[in-house]
Design a protein around this motif. Sequence first.
Motif, PDB file in Angstrom:
ATOM      1  N   GLY A 149       3.428 -10.610   1.365  1.00 26.36           N
ATOM      2  CA  GLY A 149       2.034 -10.552   1.788  1.00 26.36           C
ATOM      3  C   GLY A 149       1.617  -9.224   2.386  1.00 26.36           C
ATOM      4  O   GLY A 149       0.579  -9.123   3.023  1.00 26.36           O
ATOM      5  N   TYR A 189       0.485  -5.287   1.875  1.00 23.20           N
ATOM      6  CA  TYR A 189      -0.158  -4.451   0.868  1.00 23.20           C
ATOM      7  C   TYR A 189      -0.323  -3.025   1.376  1.00 23.20           C
ATOM      8  O   TYR A 189      -0.274  -2.765   2.575  1.00 23.20           O
ATOM      9  N   GLU A 190      -0.570  -2.134   0.433  1.00 24.12           N
ATOM     10  CA  GLU A 190      -0.937  -0.757   0.745  1.00 24.12           C
ATOM     11  C   GLU A 190      -1.888  -0.273  -0.333  1.00 24.12           C
ATOM     12  O   GLU A 190      -1.995  -0.881  -1.401  1.00 24.12           O
ATOM     13  N   PHE A 191      -2.589   0.810  -0.053  1.00 23.19           N
ATOM     14  CA  PHE A 191      -3.439   1.436  -1.054  1.00 23.19           C
ATOM     15  C   PHE A 191      -2.755   2.697  -1.548  1.00 23.19           C
ATOM     16  O   PHE A 191      -2.100   3.401  -0.781  1.00 23.19           O
ATOM     17  N   TYR A 237      -5.940   1.987  -5.959  1.00 22.44           N
ATOM     18  CA  TYR A 237      -5.508   0.622  -6.220  1.00 22.44           C
ATOM     19  C   TYR A 237      -4.665   0.082  -5.081  1.00 22.44           C
ATOM     20  O   TYR A 237      -4.069   0.824  -4.308  1.00 22.44           O
ATOM     21  N   ARG A 238      -4.708  -1.216  -5.001  1.00 22.31           N
ATOM     22  CA  ARG A 238      -3.956  -1.926  -3.970  1.00 22.31           C
ATOM     23  C   ARG A 238      -2.655  -2.391  -4.590  1.00 22.31           C
ATOM     24  O   ARG A 238      -2.646  -3.001  -5.652  1.00 22.31           O
ATOM     25  N   SER A 239      -1.575  -2.086  -3.928  1.00 25.78           N
ATOM     26  CA  SER A 239      -0.285  -2.538  -4.440  1.00 25.78           C
ATOM     27  C   SER A 239       0.356  -3.489  -3.433  1.00 25.78           C
ATOM     28  O   SER A 239       0.209  -3.336  -2.221  1.00 25.78           O
ATOM     29  N   HIS A 240       1.048  -4.454  -3.970  1.00 28.20           N
ATOM     30  CA  HIS A 240       1.717  -5.464  -3.160  1.00 28.20           C
ATOM     31  C   HIS A 240       3.140  -4.997  -2.897  1.00 28.20           C
ATOM     32  O   HIS A 240       3.915  -4.779  -3.823  1.00 28.20           O
ATOM     33  N   ILE A 241       3.467  -4.818  -1.639  1.00 31.66           N
ATOM     34  CA  ILE A 241       4.808  -4.369  -1.270  1.00 31.66           C
ATOM     35  C   ILE A 241       5.768  -5.555  -1.238  1.00 31.66           C
ATOM     36  O   ILE A 241       6.902  -5.460  -1.670  1.00 31.66           O
ATOM     37  N   TYR A 275      -3.151  -0.002   6.059  1.00 27.64           N
ATOM     38  CA  TYR A 275      -3.875  -0.802   5.067  1.00 27.64           C
ATOM     39  C   TYR A 275      -5.205  -1.306   5.623  1.00 27.64           C
ATOM     40  O   TYR A 275      -6.258  -1.139   5.005  1.00 27.64           O
ATOM     41  N   TRP A 329       1.661   0.477   4.595  1.00 30.74           N
ATOM     42  CA  TRP A 329       1.150  -0.835   4.989  1.00 30.74           C
ATOM     43  C   TRP A 329       0.545  -0.817   6.387  1.00 30.74           C
ATOM     44  O   TRP A 329      -0.330  -1.608   6.703  1.00 30.74           O
TER      45      TRP A 329
END
Length: 113
Positions: free
Chosen positions: A28, A30-32, A21-25, A64, A61
């Motif tokens: 804008g 993101y990381e997986f 899943y992709r998470s929002h740090i 990413y 990130w």
Amino acid sequence: MYLEKYPVTSLSGEKYKVSVYRSHIGLGVYEFEVKIYKDVSPTIFNLFKKNKLVYTFGTSWTKYHHWFGKYVNLAKHTIQDYEEKIKKEELDEEKHQIGIKEFIKWNGDILEK
């Protein structure tokens, strides 16, 4: 984004459940994150077969964009990383046990070769 696949069979024949899943740090960025689950046998307290989280891998990130769209490769990489870690831990434990046996067997003589 959330992806999940079960079963995923590794080169060693182990079966896993893998979630990506992709998470929002923030701001804008993101990381997986990839999570690997392994089947756990039922116990007296839990009569149903469950999956146990055994490994988590985060891309950070900075990686990413390297993994963006390459979710199969990311899952494969994570499973290989996990299995290499387990193999190393098993080898370390084997060395540890050998060292213990040698120490117990040792007669205490420092001059012994």
